[in-house]
Design a protein around this motif. Structure first.
Motif, PDB file in Angstrom:
ATOM      1  N   TRP A 137       0.832  -1.211   0.000  1.00 28.26           N
ATOM      2  CA  TRP A 137       0.000   0.000   0.000  1.00 28.26           C
ATOM      3  C   TRP A 137       0.856   1.246   0.000  1.00 28.26           C
ATOM      4  O   TRP A 137       1.973   1.247   0.527  1.00 28.26           O
ATOM      5  N   ASN A 138       0.322   2.311  -0.565  1.00 33.41           N
ATOM      6  CA  ASN A 138       1.021   3.584  -0.677  1.00 33.41           C
ATOM      7  C   ASN A 138       0.745   4.494   0.522  1.00 33.41           C
ATOM      8  O   ASN A 138       0.965   5.696   0.465  1.00 33.41           O
ATOM      9  N   SER A 139       0.249   3.899   1.607  1.00 33.91           N
ATOM     10  CA  SER A 139       0.020   4.626   2.851  1.00 33.91           C
ATOM     11  C   SER A 139       0.347   3.702   4.017  1.00 33.91           C
ATOM     12  O   SER A 139       0.074   2.502   3.956  1.00 33.91           O
ATOM     13  N   ARG A 140       0.912   4.253   5.050  1.00 38.51           N
ATOM     14  CA  ARG A 140       1.218   3.431   6.221  1.00 38.51           C
ATOM     15  C   ARG A 140      -0.038   2.920   6.911  1.00 38.51           C
ATOM     16  O   ARG A 140       0.030   1.999   7.721  1.00 38.51           O
ATOM     17  N   TYR A 141      -1.188   3.497   6.588  1.00 36.17           N
ATOM     18  CA  TYR A 141      -2.432   3.026   7.186  1.00 36.17           C
ATOM     19  C   TYR A 141      -3.068   1.900   6.395  1.00 36.17           C
ATOM     20  O   TYR A 141      -4.050   1.301   6.841  1.00 36.17           O
ATOM     21  N   PRO A 167       5.803  -2.466  10.338  1.00 36.67           N
ATOM     22  CA  PRO A 167       6.908  -1.623   9.861  1.00 36.67           C
ATOM     23  C   PRO A 167       7.298  -1.890   8.416  1.00 36.67           C
ATOM     24  O   PRO A 167       7.775  -0.981   7.731  1.00 36.67           O
ATOM     25  N   GLY A 168       7.079  -3.111   7.931  1.00 37.52           N
ATOM     26  CA  GLY A 168       7.385  -3.389   6.532  1.00 37.52           C
ATOM     27  C   GLY A 168       6.519  -2.563   5.602  1.00 37.52           C
ATOM     28  O   GLY A 168       7.009  -1.976   4.628  1.00 37.52           O
ATOM     29  N   MET A 169       5.235  -2.503   5.894  1.00 38.40           N
ATOM     30  CA  MET A 169       4.328  -1.720   5.060  1.00 38.40           C
ATOM     31  C   MET A 169       4.648  -0.226   5.160  1.00 38.40           C
ATOM     32  O   MET A 169       4.604   0.497   4.160  1.00 38.40           O
ATOM     33  N   THR A 170       4.981   0.227   6.358  1.00 40.36           N
ATOM     34  CA  THR A 170       5.322   1.631   6.540  1.00 40.36           C
ATOM     35  C   THR A 170       6.569   1.994   5.730  1.00 40.36           C
ATOM     36  O   THR A 170       6.609   3.021   5.039  1.00 40.36           O
ATOM     37  N   GLU A 171       7.573   1.142   5.790  1.00 40.42           N
ATOM     38  CA  GLU A 171       8.818   1.402   5.054  1.00 40.42           C
ATOM     39  C   GLU A 171       8.567   1.407   3.553  1.00 40.42           C
ATOM     40  O   GLU A 171       9.060   2.281   2.829  1.00 40.42           O
ATOM     41  N   GLU A 176      10.642   5.411  -2.908  1.00 43.96           N
ATOM     42  CA  GLU A 176      12.098   5.303  -2.947  1.00 43.96           C
ATOM     43  C   GLU A 176      12.609   4.248  -1.971  1.00 43.96           C
ATOM     44  O   GLU A 176      13.576   3.527  -2.262  1.00 43.96           O
ATOM     45  N   SER A 177      11.985   4.145  -0.802  1.00 45.64           N
ATOM     46  CA  SER A 177      12.370   3.097   0.148  1.00 45.64           C
ATOM     47  C   SER A 177      12.037   1.727  -0.412  1.00 45.64           C
ATOM     48  O   SER A 177      12.801   0.764  -0.247  1.00 45.64           O
ATOM     49  N   PHE A 178      10.901   1.640  -1.078  1.00 43.40           N
ATOM     50  CA  PHE A 178      10.476   0.390  -1.695  1.00 43.40           C
ATOM     51  C   PHE A 178      11.464  -0.010  -2.794  1.00 43.40           C
ATOM     52  O   PHE A 178      11.931  -1.149  -2.868  1.00 43.40           O
ATOM     53  N   ARG A 179      11.825   0.946  -3.621  1.00 39.09           N
ATOM     54  CA  ARG A 179      12.782   0.685  -4.695  1.00 39.09           C
ATOM     55  C   ARG A 179      14.125   0.225  -4.119  1.00 39.09           C
ATOM     56  O   ARG A 179      14.750  -0.714  -4.620  1.00 39.09           O
TER      57      ARG A 179
END
Length: 261
Positions: A137-141, A167-171, A176-179
């Motif tokens: 997801w593109n949001s930490r929520y 924390p994985g989803m938040t990161e 850029e963090s995902f990439r």
């Protein structure tokens, strides 16, 4: 006063009116992957099998794995050709190195306790040059009702301290963090597609908030006065929009090729 509230991206079970339809996102991932029918597929944390069904419809051989025996039973009962479903830990795959042409995980690895290991395992079992596709997801929520609750609490109860339980989803919510995570695990030719699908919440469902928000740890952690304040804010928003709220729920779908050895 400081309220400590956990959050998670997990969504409610699929129903005709209340769920984020993750099947749509799996369809988008499959379309963007553009794989040949000869490609062998691993679906990690397959859940009810949305991605597996896309691949099976194209004639691909699929191994769907999940820690939930009930989910694997439901996939097996679909009777899909060239599909196997096995209970397995995505953080410790009981599979040899380099045996699949592509590995997918749609909104699964991001929720693992050790999401970094889950990603590394997905890369390990793919052949050199093979595809790894991860949805997050593109949001930490998260998305849908959880996204609505998270954003509303942030607006109405700004003093609340939200504890990050995924924390994985938040990161990975940050492109850029995902990439970087994909690159650090030996993937190249990385591309990230942002896809968005609306979730429609009818105001009459707010009379049954325990059903709508039952899988939101944020909602579960709120006191009764806090819940009332949040519901009032959501009802006010719905009132400005003909009794319904459209929750645009963006996802990031990351693709990378395993570097040649």
């Amino acid at each position: 006063m400081d309220w400590t509230i956990p959050h998670s991206g997990m969504t409610a079970p699929t129903t005709s009116r209340r769920s984020v339809r993750t099947a749509w996102y799996s369809e988008q991932a499959w379309i963007h992957a553009a794989l040949l029918p000869s490609a062998s597929i691993l679906d990690i944390a397959a859940g009810s099998g949305a991605l597996t069904q896309c691949a099976a419809a194209s004639g691909n051989a699929v191994l769907a794995i999940d820690f939930s025996a009930a989910m694997m039973k439901s996939i097996a009962e679909l009777g899909l050709a060239r599909v196997r479903a096995e209970v397995m830990d995505g953080q410790d795959l009981a599979l040899a190195d380099g045996v699949f042409d592509a590995a997918f995980s749609m909104f699964g690895i991001m929720l693992f306790a050790d999401w970094r290991r889950g990603l590394a395992e997905a890369v390990r079992v793919v052949v050199p040059g093979g595809l790894v596709c991860i949805g997050t997801w593109n949001s930490r929520y998260g998305a849908g009702p959880n996204l609505l609750i998270g954003e509303t609490v942030g607006r109405i109860l700004p003093e609340a301290a939200i504890v990050d339980v995924t924390p994985g989803m938040t990161e990975w919510a940050q492109p850029e963090s995902f990439r970087s995570a994909l690159a650090e695990n030996g993937l190249d030719k990385i591309r990230i597609e942002t896809v968005t699908h609306p979730f429609i919440l009818d105001a009459d469902l707010l009379d049954r908030p325990q059903e709508v928000f039952q899988f939101s740890p944020i909602w579960l952690a709120l006191s009764e006065p806090q819940r009332n304040a949040v519901l009032a804010g959501i009802r006010e928003e719905a009132g400005r929009n003909d009794g319904r709220i459209t929750i645009e729920s963006p996802a990031l779908i990351g693709f990378g090729a395993k570097a040649a050895e």
